[in-house]
Design an enzyme around this catalytic site. Structure first.
Site, PDB file in Angstrom:
ATOM      1  N   ASP A  48       3.282  -4.255   8.216  1.00 18.22           N
ATOM      2  CA  ASP A  48       2.017  -3.563   7.990  1.00 18.22           C
ATOM      3  C   ASP A  48       0.913  -4.602   8.168  1.00 18.22           C
ATOM      4  O   ASP A  48       0.719  -5.459   7.297  1.00 18.22           O
ATOM      5  CB  ASP A  48       2.016  -2.964   6.577  1.00 18.22           C
ATOM      6  CG  ASP A  48       0.667  -2.377   6.201  1.00 18.22           C
ATOM      7  OD1 ASP A  48      -0.313  -2.611   6.928  1.00 18.22           O
ATOM      8  OD2 ASP A  48       0.595  -1.700   5.162  1.00 18.22           O
ATOM      9  N   CYS A  96      -4.635   2.115  -3.874  1.00 17.29           N
ATOM     10  CA  CYS A  96      -3.416   2.660  -3.235  1.00 17.29           C
ATOM     11  C   CYS A  96      -2.242   1.698  -3.381  1.00 17.29           C
ATOM     12  O   CYS A  96      -1.409   1.589  -2.470  1.00 17.29           O
ATOM     13  CB  CYS A  96      -3.645   2.988  -1.756  1.00 17.29           C
ATOM     14  SG  CYS A  96      -4.891   4.243  -1.495  1.00 17.29           S
ATOM     15  N   LYS A 154     -10.603  -0.416  10.227  1.00 17.27           N
ATOM     16  CA  LYS A 154     -10.675  -1.608   9.374  1.00 17.27           C
ATOM     17  C   LYS A 154     -11.057  -2.850  10.170  1.00 17.27           C
ATOM     18  O   LYS A 154     -11.110  -3.946   9.637  1.00 17.27           O
ATOM     19  CB  LYS A 154      -9.324  -1.829   8.685  1.00 17.27           C
ATOM     20  CG  LYS A 154      -8.967  -0.717   7.690  1.00 17.27           C
ATOM     21  CD  LYS A 154      -7.647  -0.999   7.020  1.00 17.27           C
ATOM     22  CE  LYS A 154      -7.122   0.187   6.245  1.00 17.27           C
ATOM     23  NZ  LYS A 154      -7.880   0.482   5.028  1.00 17.27           N
ATOM     24  N   GLN A 178      -4.264  -5.310   7.163  1.00 15.23           N
ATOM     25  CA  GLN A 178      -5.240  -6.284   6.651  1.00 15.23           C
ATOM     26  C   GLN A 178      -5.106  -7.639   7.328  1.00 15.23           C
ATOM     27  O   GLN A 178      -5.744  -8.594   6.876  1.00 15.23           O
ATOM     28  CB  GLN A 178      -5.098  -6.432   5.120  1.00 15.23           C
ATOM     29  CG  GLN A 178      -5.361  -5.155   4.346  1.00 15.23           C
ATOM     30  CD  GLN A 178      -6.764  -4.578   4.569  1.00 15.23           C
ATOM     31  OE1 GLN A 178      -7.678  -5.277   5.042  1.00 15.23           O
ATOM     32  NE2 GLN A 178      -6.935  -3.317   4.244  1.00 15.23           N
ATOM     33  N   HIS A 186       0.871  -1.175   0.000  1.00 14.52           N
ATOM     34  CA  HIS A 186       0.000   0.000   0.000  1.00 14.52           C
ATOM     35  C   HIS A 186       0.913   1.231   0.000  1.00 14.52           C
ATOM     36  O   HIS A 186       2.010   1.196   0.571  1.00 14.52           O
ATOM     37  CB  HIS A 186      -0.828  -0.038   1.284  1.00 14.52           C
ATOM     38  CG  HIS A 186      -1.914   0.982   1.374  1.00 14.52           C
ATOM     39  ND1 HIS A 186      -1.667   2.298   1.684  1.00 14.52           N
ATOM     40  CD2 HIS A 186      -3.257   0.874   1.212  1.00 14.52           C
ATOM     41  CE1 HIS A 186      -2.812   2.956   1.717  1.00 14.52           C
ATOM     42  NE2 HIS A 186      -3.792   2.119   1.432  1.00 14.52           N
TER      43      HIS A 186
HETATM   44  N1  PLP Z   1      -1.709  -0.780   4.650  1.00 14.82           N
HETATM   45  C1  PLP Z   1      -2.637  -1.550   4.100  1.00 14.82           C
HETATM   46  C2  PLP Z   1      -2.289  -2.950   3.705  1.00 14.82           C
HETATM   47  C3  PLP Z   1      -3.929  -1.058   3.896  1.00 14.82           C
HETATM   48  O1  PLP Z   1      -4.869  -1.823   3.348  1.00 14.82           O
HETATM   49  C4  PLP Z   1      -4.205   0.277   4.271  1.00 14.82           C
HETATM   50  C5  PLP Z   1      -5.533   0.867   3.999  1.00 14.82           C
HETATM   51  O2  PLP Z   1      -6.242   0.425   3.126  1.00 14.82           O
HETATM   52  C6  PLP Z   1      -3.204   1.040   4.883  1.00 14.82           C
HETATM   53  C7  PLP Z   1      -1.961   0.473   5.050  1.00 14.82           C
HETATM   54  C8  PLP Z   1      -3.453   2.433   5.354  1.00 14.82           C
HETATM   55  O3  PLP Z   1      -4.355   2.412   6.414  1.00 14.82           O
HETATM   56  P1  PLP Z   1      -4.925   3.791   7.013  1.00 14.82           P
HETATM   57  O4  PLP Z   1      -5.445   4.576   5.844  1.00 14.82           O
HETATM   58  O5  PLP Z   1      -5.991   3.351   7.949  1.00 14.82           O
HETATM   59  O6  PLP Z   1      -3.792   4.470   7.686  1.00 14.82           O
END
Ligand code: PLP
Length: 416
Positions: A207, A373, A233, A210, A130
């Site tokens: 990260d 993203c 999420k 998910q 992402h």
């Molecule tokens: N990392 C992953 C794998 C994501 O799916 C997302 C959001 O879709 C993020 C990071 C960023 O999360 P946030 O926008 O809640 O900071």
């Protein structure tokens, strides 16, 4: 006669009743909310926890020596303990509340990175990240003169570890990767990657945006140095998430933000820092939503995170089978036999992903369209945009049938 033991599964019909928004009609049709990777809906218990807090217990935390302030502080710190238990952190103090995954990555890339990364050092990430796990490291590399390397992705959207030894060769300081791909559902081998990164002398940032919402996560078992996720999420409120870390890193890192509550002593010229995690929680924190996140954990925990994962995977398999059976539909990501999160990205020949999503919306079906993203991943797969359906505890098989029928309708509409 052998007795068959029924496979335990989620009681989805009962779960659905806990989510008021699922009573909504969209364009006159029942809402099928299939964009859970972007954000999830909230159960009544989370909404109630927020309302109860503001109605009966609100005061700024860590400040008041009056009952209300003490109660609010106890609730906030109680939420931190719930987060720590949920991901098996070593202690509640190893959990720093942030706005979410993005802020957690930026906290580490700035506070840790500026001290520990210099010219010619290497930061490793992957092609499937992402943007929130790419751009902060790019900013750090630009500022410090560091080098970025990326673990490539194969045609099925899995990490290709063939050249990992070469990628990890040299002054590698950090290996930062996603546990589960938000675009493809690929589940990465966290323990193996962490072991190999550590053997190369690097720290590891996971990260878990998910993974924490959808499967059992044991931070200590991963042996990672940092792990980040977002409350919104995982059935919790927006604007709250966490950075979980090994204590020694939090103690060694300077703070990122200065302000109230993160200090021990302040003079006009100088300040010293509070203990972790307060050192990283400057100013008035989003304590109400942290308490809401605690309520979301209270909702998820009794469901059983192994069952939550099995449910997402079963829906993903059903969706893959149904979509793959439609001529002209391409499904991306690992094959159906492989473990994956509840995420299915697909394209329809000759129809832009936005038109797919717009047409499904007319039937009350909410899916995401675009690059999710993850532009470098889409460039690697050679597709500018996909439609993405993603699932959580309140989704059911009937919604997958509606998705497949909707995609057939997309084909019919755009064939005209
Ligand atoms: N990392 C992953 C794998 C994501 O799916 C997302 C959001 O879709 C993020 C990071 C960023 O999360 P946030 O926008 O809640 O900071």
């Amino acid at each position: 006669m052998p007795t068959t033991v029924p496979t335990p599964s989620l009681d989805v019909a009962s779960i659905r009743r806990d989510f008021p928004i699922l009573e909504r009609k969209i364009h006159g049709k029942p809402l099928a909310y299939l964009d859970n990777t972007a954000t999830t809906q909230k159960p009544a218990s989370v909404l109630k926890a927020l309302e109860d807090f503001y109605r009966t217990r609100n005061a700024n935390v860590h400040r008041g020596v009056y009952l209300l302030g003490e109660e609010a502080t106890a609730d906030y710190e109680g939420a931190r303990e719930k987060v720590a238990r949920f991901v098996n952190a070593r202690a509640a103090e190893d959990v720093v509340f942030t706005r979410g995954t993005t802020e957690s990555v930026n906290l580490v890339s700035n506070a840790w990175g500026r001290v520990n990364v210099g010219k010619g050092d290497v930061i490793v990430s992957t092609e499937m990240e992402h943007h929130s796990n790419l751009v902060p490291w790019q900013l750090l590399a630009q500022e410090r003169g560091a080098i970025l390397r990326h673990i490539p992705v194969d045609g099925h959207g899995r990490l290709d570890l063939t050249d990992l030894d070469r990628i990890l060769d040299g002054p590698v300081k950090m290996v930062s990767f996603t546990w589960v791909s938000n675009a493809l559902g690929t589940v990465n081998p966290v323990v193996e990657l962490t072991r190999r990164a550590h053997a190369a002398g690097a720290l590891v940032f996971v990260d878990a945006a998910q993974s924490v919402p959808h499967m059992p996560v044991d931070f200590q078992a991963t042996d990672a140095d940092f792990l980040a996720f977002s409350g919104h999420k995982m059935l919790g409120p927006t604007g709250i998430g966490a950075l979980v870390a090994k204590r020694k890193h939090l103690e060694a890192m300077p703070p990122l933000f200065g302000g109230g509550e993160m200090i021990r002593e302040v003079t006009l010229q100088h300040a010293t820092w509070a203990d972790v995690p307060s050192k990283f929680e400057a100013g008035t924190m989003n304590y109400a939503d942290a308490i809401g996140l605690g309520a979301a954990i209270d909702y998820l925990t009794p469901l059983g995170m192994d069952l939550v994962h099995a449910h997402g995977r079963a829906l993903a398999c059903q969706a893959m089978r149904a979509l793959q059976a439609i001529p002209g539909v391409t499904v991306y990501g690992p094959p159906i036999e492989e473990n994956r999160g509840g995420v299915v990205s697909f394209s329809v020949d000759g129809v832009h992903a936005h038109d797919v999503a717009g047409t499904l919306d007319q039937d009350g079906i909410a899916v995401r369209a675009g690059h999710h993203c993850a532009m470098p991943l889409h460039a690697r797969l050679g597709v500018p945009a996909t439609a993405r359906a993603s699932f959580t505890v309140y989704n059911d098989a009937a919604e997958i049938d509606r998705l497949a029928a909707g995609v057939r309708k997309v084909k019919a509409v755009f064939a005209r």
